[in-house]
Design a protein around this motif. Structure first.
Motif, PDB file in Angstrom:
ATOM      1  N   GLU A 186       0.811  -1.223   0.000  1.00 18.39           N
ATOM      2  CA  GLU A 186       0.000   0.000   0.000  1.00 18.39           C
ATOM      3  C   GLU A 186       0.845   1.276   0.000  1.00 18.39           C
ATOM      4  OE1 GLU A 186      -3.880   0.517  -0.371  1.00 18.39           O
ATOM      5  OE2 GLU A 186      -3.454  -1.156   0.966  1.00 18.39           O
TER       6      GLU A 186
ATOM      7  N   CYS B 210       0.044   5.673  -0.243  1.00 17.41           N
ATOM      8  CA  CYS B 210      -1.016   6.678  -0.333  1.00 17.41           C
ATOM      9  C   CYS B 210      -0.430   8.080  -0.283  1.00 17.41           C
ATOM     10  CB  CYS B 210      -2.042   6.477   0.784  1.00 17.41           C
ATOM     11  SG  CYS B 210      -1.484   7.018   2.418  1.00 17.41           S
ATOM     12  N   THR B 211      -1.255   9.070  -0.560  1.00 16.86           N
ATOM     13  CA  THR B 211      -0.824  10.464  -0.411  1.00 16.86           C
ATOM     14  C   THR B 211      -1.013  10.850   1.054  1.00 16.86           C
ATOM     15  OG1 THR B 211      -3.019  11.357  -0.776  1.00 16.86           O
ATOM     16  CG2 THR B 211      -1.647  10.998  -2.740  1.00 16.86           C
TER      17      THR B 211
ATOM     18  N   GLU C  52      -2.782  13.108   2.260  1.00 20.73           N
ATOM     19  CA  GLU C  52      -4.198  13.408   2.501  1.00 20.73           C
ATOM     20  C   GLU C  52      -5.013  12.139   2.746  1.00 20.73           C
ATOM     21  OE1 GLU C  52      -2.500  14.647  -0.224  1.00 20.73           O
ATOM     22  OE2 GLU C  52      -2.042  16.454   0.959  1.00 20.73           O
ATOM     23  N   GLU C  53      -4.540  11.028   2.224  1.00 22.18           N
ATOM     24  CA  GLU C  53      -5.316   9.783   2.339  1.00 22.18           C
ATOM     25  C   GLU C  53      -5.004   8.986   3.601  1.00 22.18           C
ATOM     26  OE1 GLU C  53      -5.613   8.986  -2.508  1.00 22.18           O
ATOM     27  OE2 GLU C  53      -3.964   8.160  -1.350  1.00 22.18           O
ATOM     28  N   MET C  54      -4.123   9.512   4.475  1.00 25.86           N
ATOM     29  CA  MET C  54      -3.722   8.746   5.657  1.00 25.86           C
ATOM     30  C   MET C  54      -4.902   8.438   6.579  1.00 25.86           C
ATOM     31  SD  MET C  54      -0.045  10.539   6.435  1.00 25.86           S
ATOM     32  CE  MET C  54       0.245   9.778   8.029  1.00 25.86           C
TER      33      MET C  54
ATOM     34  N   GLU D 208      -8.008   7.900   5.802  1.00 27.29           N
ATOM     35  CA  GLU D 208      -8.770   6.755   5.265  1.00 27.29           C
ATOM     36  C   GLU D 208      -8.053   5.440   5.550  1.00 27.29           C
ATOM     37  OE1 GLU D 208      -9.439   7.519   1.026  1.00 27.29           O
ATOM     38  OE2 GLU D 208      -9.594   9.646   1.607  1.00 27.29           O
ATOM     39  N   GLN D 209      -6.722   5.485   5.476  1.00 24.17           N
ATOM     40  CA  GLN D 209      -5.943   4.277   5.755  1.00 24.17           C
ATOM     41  C   GLN D 209      -6.174   3.826   7.206  1.00 24.17           C
ATOM     42  OE1 GLN D 209      -4.042   2.285   3.956  1.00 24.17           O
ATOM     43  NE2 GLN D 209      -4.199   3.405   2.024  1.00 24.17           N
TER      44      GLN D 209
ATOM     45  N   SER E 144      -9.638   2.349   7.570  1.00 27.40           N
ATOM     46  CA  SER E 144      -9.862   1.027   6.968  1.00 27.40           C
ATOM     47  C   SER E 144      -9.082  -0.049   7.739  1.00 27.40           C
ATOM     48  CB  SER E 144      -9.535   1.034   5.469  1.00 27.40           C
ATOM     49  OG  SER E 144      -8.173   0.879   5.264  1.00 27.40           O
TER      50      SER E 144
END
Ligand code: PLP
Length: 495
Positions: free
Chosen positions: A479, A481-482, A484-486, A488-489, A492
């Protein structure tokens, strides 16, 4: 024993609360109100004990809410069995008649972070229960390499905990990436960030400060916590090896009762050396702490002038774990230098945040210089030290330890001080094989494992089993991610 905050003396927390909360709500760091005492008789008794028995003695002084059985179970799980090579967590090696190396890298990830991050995970779930938290602990870590792997290895499959690590996808060494992305364990997650370490760190801080996130996670039964080096639970295991090293030298007849020693410590965030200072506050006979920095020498200047100034160029060096301009744990020392003055500490840290600068008073500076000597060296001098130390003593050291070795030599030349000195060796040379091979004037193969073999051939030192095993380890985490997406990580992972 009570703990308080460096920025608010009216705060009172238990050791368990200090460990679960990590940082005080007003931004200060937790510190013990009084130090347990360590007498010459205690040192004599401790010198007859094993490392784990010494750890038990020290931890009982700082963690009164834990029973003796709880502590011994945690200590055995952290340092017992085969967790550390040859069963000795902190062996000493004699360099010459007045210098010893304290090797802190025989743990599962080959760097000194294991000394604290093997034990903290065993203390944290109990701390959560004792402080009435009642939730599953979710650890978030942003790492530039060493801390992430050590935290993963420490928390893996520890009941009542989950751990997620974010690392800069292109900012760690190939070996470090391999160590993290092959991590075993059912409660772990590893995510690369398209960005640098600061992006990863800011992302984690943002998540910690996000009320909505805390609420959602709370409803799912999780409480967020941190394993970074300002957590009291990371400092206290480090106090042990300063005391243990002294006792070992007493037991071996290398030191006389009451004799003073110096410690020389390769320093970044000021956690390791501060633990040594706490040991001295308890009563360990220490003359001077040598604070060794690489080209990022903000601490050298601070100790020389009393002015902390982070407004300077940041250099990437061959000792990356010391590439730091804000040494967070220094706040705890400043608090002591000001005579435990919370208002003054708060002012200085506010100035650091706003302008990047703060200044000690003349009296504070004298107090600092009575205890600490600051020195630094660049990459080329560190490489030369690796080469010379290998030629003179057949001793191979990693680039961080080489910085310390270089600063110790400078200090002895400048001051003539003949006090016996213990240099803290913080990483296995195998973890930085490319730098070490280059320093020795050897050609450096492109493949990670060919480098390990080349170093083994030259040094005769066996490749650490945990690094050799990575060759056949399956990559589990892909995985990326950017920043900004941390969030969401995290959501999830923590279902
Ligand atoms: C983290 C680290 C250091 C610096 O320790 P601090 O406690 O941050 O001062 C030195 N050497 C190595 C190998 C490290 O991983």
């Amino acid at each position: 024993m009570n703990y308080t905050s460096t920025r608010d003396n009216s705060r009172q927390v238990t050791a368990a609360e200090a460990i679960v909360q990590g940082i005080s709500p007003e931004g200060g760091l937790f510190v013990p109100k009084t130090m347990p005492s360590l007498t010459e008789q205690d040192l004599a008794a401790l010198s007859q004990m094993s490392y784990t028995e010494r750890a038990q003695w020290v931890l009982e002084g700082f963690l009164p809410e834990w029973t003796g059985e709880e502590l011994s179970a945690a200590i055995e799980a952290a340092y017992g069995g085969d967790r550390f090579e040859d069963g000795d967590p902190a062996p000493l090696s004699r360099l010459d008649e007045s210098c010893y190396l304290l090797e802190l890298w025989h743990g599962p990830t080959c760097a000194f972070k294991d000394m604290a991050l093997q034990l903290l995970p065993k203390l944290l779930p109990a701390a959560a229960k004792k402080s009435g938290c009642g939730k599953e602990i979710a650890i978030l870590v942003a790492t530039s390499g060493d801390t992430g792997k050590a935290a993963l290895e420490g928390f893996r499959d520890v009941p009542g905990t989950r751990i997620q690590v974010f690392y800069p996808e292109d900012g760690v060494s190939p070996m470090q990436k391999r160590q993290m992305t092959t991590q075993q364990g059912e409660n772990v997650s590893v995510v690369g960030i398209r960005g640098n370490f600061d992006d990863a760190q800011s992302g984690v801080k943002r998540i910690f400060g996000d009320g909505q996130m805390a609420k959602t996670l709370g409803e799912r039964g999780f409480s967020l916590s941190s394993a970074n080096s300002i957590n009291w639970g990371r400092l206290v295991p480090q106090i042990v090896y300063y005391i243990s090293a002294y006792c070992q030298l007493l037991a071996d007849g290398e030191l006389q009762p009451g004799e003073q020693v110096n410690f020389c410590v390769p320093t970044g965030n000021f956690g390791n050396i501060l633990a040594g200072y706490y040991a001295k506050e308890m009563g360990l006979p220490v003359k001077t702490f040598l604070c060794a920095s690489n080209r990022n020498n903000v601490l050298t200047d601070f100790i020389a002038t009393g002015r902390y100034d982070r407004n300077r160029t940041f250099y990437t060096t061959t000792s990356p774990s010391m590439d730091i301009l804000i040494s967070s744990n220094l706040e705890r020392l400043v608090y002591l230098l000001t005579g435990r003055n919370d208002a003054e500490t708060r002012e200085k840290m506010k100035a650091l945040g706003e302008t990047g600068v703060y200044q000690l008073t003349g009296a504070e500076l004298s107090a600092l210089q009575r205890e600490f000597y600051g020195g630094c060296c660049g990459d080329e001098d560190a490489a030369q030290t690796i080469r010379e130390t290998f030629r003179e003593y057949s001793y191979l050291c990693d680039p961080h330890t080489a910085v310390a070795m270089n600063v110790w030599k400078q200090y002895r030349k400048r001051t003539g001080d003949q006090t016996k000195t213990i240099i803290l060796s913080t990483a296995s040379p195998y973890k930085f094989g490319d730098t070490v091979l280059a320093a020795l004037g050897e050609t450096c193969p492109g493949d990670d494992f060919a480098r390990l073999e080349a170093l083994e051939r030259i040094s005769g030192l066996p490749v650490p089993a945990s690094l050799a095993a990575l060759r056949d380890a399956r990559r589990r985490f892909e995985e990326v991610c950017t920043p900004e997406e941390m969030g969401e990580q995290v959501l999830s992972f923590l279902q």
